[in-house]
Design an enzyme around this catalytic site. Structure first.
Site, PDB file in Angstrom:
ATOM      1  N   VAL A  29      34.100  41.083  42.557  1.00  0.00           N
ATOM      2  CA  VAL A  29      35.473  40.626  42.733  1.00  0.00           C
ATOM      3  C   VAL A  29      36.373  41.410  41.773  1.00  0.00           C
ATOM      4  O   VAL A  29      36.076  41.533  40.587  1.00  0.00           O
ATOM      5  CB  VAL A  29      35.599  39.114  42.466  1.00  0.00           C
ATOM      6  CG1 VAL A  29      37.029  38.657  42.724  1.00  0.00           C
ATOM      7  CG2 VAL A  29      34.629  38.350  43.346  1.00  0.00           C
ATOM      8  N   ASP A  77      27.926  26.580  49.781  1.00  0.00           N
ATOM      9  CA  ASP A  77      27.648  27.157  48.454  1.00  0.00           C
ATOM     10  C   ASP A  77      28.565  26.518  47.409  1.00  0.00           C
ATOM     11  O   ASP A  77      29.234  27.206  46.648  1.00  0.00           O
ATOM     12  CB  ASP A  77      27.832  28.674  48.481  1.00  0.00           C
ATOM     13  CG  ASP A  77      27.224  29.354  47.257  1.00  0.00           C
ATOM     14  OD1 ASP A  77      26.380  28.725  46.590  1.00  0.00           O
ATOM     15  OD2 ASP A  77      27.587  30.495  46.957  1.00  0.00           O
TER      16      ASP A  77
END
Length: 706
Positions: free
Chosen positions: A32, A141
């Protein structure tokens, strides 16, 4: 918090739009970055997938569909998905950038949290999941790393769709999601649903209340094994004094059987808020002891337990005993074991028949279960003792007011009839449940493939399979308008028949008006195409007498034409006025020279003054400016006209020496020719022709020399 590392990706431009500023984090599926959207001038979180995922075409297709679905989920507590694309070997997702930190950072810095803070942090997470479950999405998740806390206090859950896309693209044996929070059904390879997210929330709430995860292991498979075969103990085993409602909430969410959990996040949210409003301030503000963080005991009332050893599993959960501070079991009618006897070896989890459901105590094999020993209560202050005494008096008063025996016992026959009625009702309920889950709306069925079919055909297939469906219109670049793009859940998924199925119906490609490109520069046109999401088509150039070079003359398709993103737009760009070669007219008559220049598209001008020239006759062009090269149409060529040769008077050199006469005549611009008589022995000019007259400059003067 940004991660200051050296990364070759930092500083690059992705898809000609996103400038990578810095790396934020790196995970098992992606890295990221903080990036700037050049088109909208805002910070975004750019999630770049690892190369092995970016090279999987099936995965990229699945990820694109998941990203489109997640982008439709708009909620204040869900991180928005803004864009998705593929630039060369780089596959990426663009998400809302939340400047702040994660719930994992909070747990790492604070450890166990007071119940008030833990419930306040988990409430928006559950609310965001509730909105997703209502819309038909499952996260898969849920973990503290995916709970983002902005600097202004906003709490959002991120990464919707990515875990599902990866799970779908990998083999069935691959376990996705963080193993510390993974539900048992996913470990066993079964279908995940909303209750799977609820399980992960329960594990996360346990960690928030106690400062540690309920299951630990040296390798992930050990933790996964405990999720399937173990039971999450009550948080109060680690945090004494924790409200029983919180124990029940955590164990309700983390039940091994999904049927025993809240049906979805909406149900969990209602119970969560009910508990928050009913707990007292002292229960909400309970500060976990500093010792909270040791291993979780399976016995809810035990105060000291041996640390869990996860280095091996059999068909039951095992604990390795230690030689000091073992779990103590009070005797019941038998002599107590020696206080300093040998270690018991492995001890097995046995259910505590007197405790709440899901509680366990540690018991040596072959011994009966006894009530666990509790340590003596801590010494209270006088004020606390007075308060406790008043509460005891109230409890005794309530107990005295409660009858211990019914005034009407009822006959045995009546009780028998009641039992028959109860058994008949139970049988009917069992039969109804069997029909409901076996053949009725609760039966499991597989969603058929409906892509690229008409809506009527797709609905007919779903109806025949026992499902009810709704339709949603979406734009799609590949599927023609009116046909079904896909379904949610997707084809091949096994769900209960009463669960809704959404059909995504294509509206065709989304069309956008083409921008106006004509009249601007080529660079401006490229920027406008990039901003509109269009592609640059062929660029041709042509001469134009009126438009400067580099300006766009026309575009195809024309401005305002509706087109899908990525449509190539061809352009014609001006090269400016066409250059014209300058013709050479030196030596030509003035009129002929002017005609030749004007015929070439140029303008002829005659110099004001004429010049003498011995080689160019009078009235002809002596020179021109420019003499060569090119001009644009209408350019000026200046002509200089000859007046012919200059007239010069020829002096007489008769009787003078020939050499002297030659030098003087050549200095005047004449050409000299010498005729020697008798060999020109004396070198004297005897005759000259012409002589004493004006002749054109450059004329030939003949000398006769003796």
């Amino acid at each position: 918090m940004q991660e200051h590392v050296s990364d070759p990706f930092v500083g690059t431009l992705v898809d000609n739009r996103y400038t990578v500023q810095s790396r934020l984090a790196r995970g098992g599926m992606s890295t990221v970055y903080l990036a700037v959207d050049q088109r909208l001038e805002r910070d975004v979180a750019l999630k770049v997938l690892h190369p092995h995922l970016a090279a999987d075409e099936n995965f990229l297709g699945r990820l694109g569909r998941e990203a489109k679905a997640a982008a439709r989920l708009s909620h204040p507590h869900v991180v928005g998905v803004l864009d998705q694309g593929h630039d060369g070997h780089t596959a990426y997702l663009v998400m809302e950038y939340i400047k702040g930190h994660t719930l994992r950072d909070v747990l790492n810095s604070k450890g166990a949290l007071p119940p008030r803070l833990a419930l306040a942090l988990v409430d928006p997470v559950v609310e965001g999941l509730a909105a997703a479950h209502t819309a038909g999405f499952i996260h898969r998740d849920v973990k503290p790393e995916n709970v983002l806390i902005a600097d202004d206090g906003r709490i959002k859950i991120g990464d919707f769709g990515l875990a599902r896309a990866v799970t779908t693209s990998t083999s069935s044996g691959t376990l996705m999601g963080t193993v510390a929070y993974v539900p048992p059904e996913i470990v066993l390879g079964r279908t995940a649903d909303a209750r799977s997210d609820v399980y992960s929330v329960g594990i996360m709430l346990f960690e928030m209340l106690t400062g540690q995860q309920p299951f630990k292991g040296d390798v992930p498979i050990q933790v996964a094994y405990q999720h399937v075969n173990g039971t999450v103990g009550p948080p109060s085993a680690l945090v004494p004094g924790l409200a029983g409602e919180l124990d029940e909430l955590v164990q309700w969410c983390t039940a091994n059987d999904p049927e025993n959990r809240p049906v979805d996040a909406n149900a969990l949210l209602q119970e969560l808020r009910h508990i928050r409003t009913n707990l007292t301030d002292s229960e909400l503000d309970l500060h976990p002891p500093a010792a909270a963080g040791t291993a979780v005991s399976a016995a809810p009332d035990a105060r000291e337990t041996a640390p869990v050893q996860e280095a091996g599993f059999r068909n039951h959960t095992e604990f390795i005993a230690r030689t000091s501070n073992p779990t103590t079991v009070m005797p019941s009618g038998r002599p107590a074991p020696p206080a300093h006897g040998p270690a018991l070896g492995r001890e097995f989890l046995q259910p505590d028949r007197g405790a709440a459901r899901g509680s366990h105590i540690l018991t040596p094999p072959g011994e009966d279960v006894e009530e666990p020993w509790a340590p003596p209560a801590p010494q209270l202050s006088k004020r606390a003792q007075r308060k406790a005494g008043k509460e005891d008096e109230k409890a005794r008063a309530r107990a005295a007011a409660t009858p211990v025996r019914s005034l009407r016992e009822g006959s045995a026959r009546r009780r028998g009839v009641l039992w028959v009625v109860v058994l008949v009702l139970a049988a009917l309920l069992a039969t109804g449940a069997g029909w409901f889950f076996g053949m009725g709306p609760g039966a499991a069925a597989t969603i058929p493939a409906v892509a690229n079919r008409t809506v009527a055909e797709a609905q007919q297939l779903l109806t025949e399979a026992g499902f009810r469906s709704t339709t949603r219109d979406v734009f799609d670049d590949d599927v023609p308008s009116g046909l079904v793009v896909g379904s949610e859940p997707e084809a091949g998924t096994e769900i209960r028949k009463f669960q809704p199925v959404s059909l995504y119906v294509s509206k065709g490609p989304q069309l956008f008006p083409l921008p106006q490109l004509s009249g601007g520069t080529l660079d401006d046109a490229k920027g406008a195409l990039n901003g509109a999401g269009m592609a640059l088509g062929p660029v041709t150039e042509e001469f134009n007498e009126d438009v400067p070079a580099g300006i766009v003359l026309s575009q195809d398709p024309v401005a305002g034409t509706p087109a899908r993103h990525g449509t190539p737009v061809a352009m014609v760009v001006s090269k400016g006025p066409e250059p014209i070669p300058v013709p050479s007219v030196v030596g030509q008559d003035e009129d002929d020279a002017m005609d030749a220049i004007e015929a070439a598209g140029l303008k002829a001008e005659v110099a004001r003054e004429e010049v003498f020239d011995r080689n160019v006759p009078e009235g002809a062009v002596v020179s021109q400016s420019p003499a060569s090269g090119t001009l644009t149409r209408g350019g000026t060529v200046t002509l200089t006209i000859s007046k012919g040769p200059r007239m010069v008077e020829v002096p007489s050199f008769i009787g003078r020496q020939a050499n002297e006469a030659r030098r003087a005549l050549e200095a005047l611009g004449f050409q000299v020719r010498v005729n020697n008589v008798l060999g020109g022995f004396f070198g004297t000019v005897r005759d000259q022709d012409p002589v004493d007259t004006e002749v054109p400059e450059g004329s030939v003067i003949t000398l006769t020399v003796v």
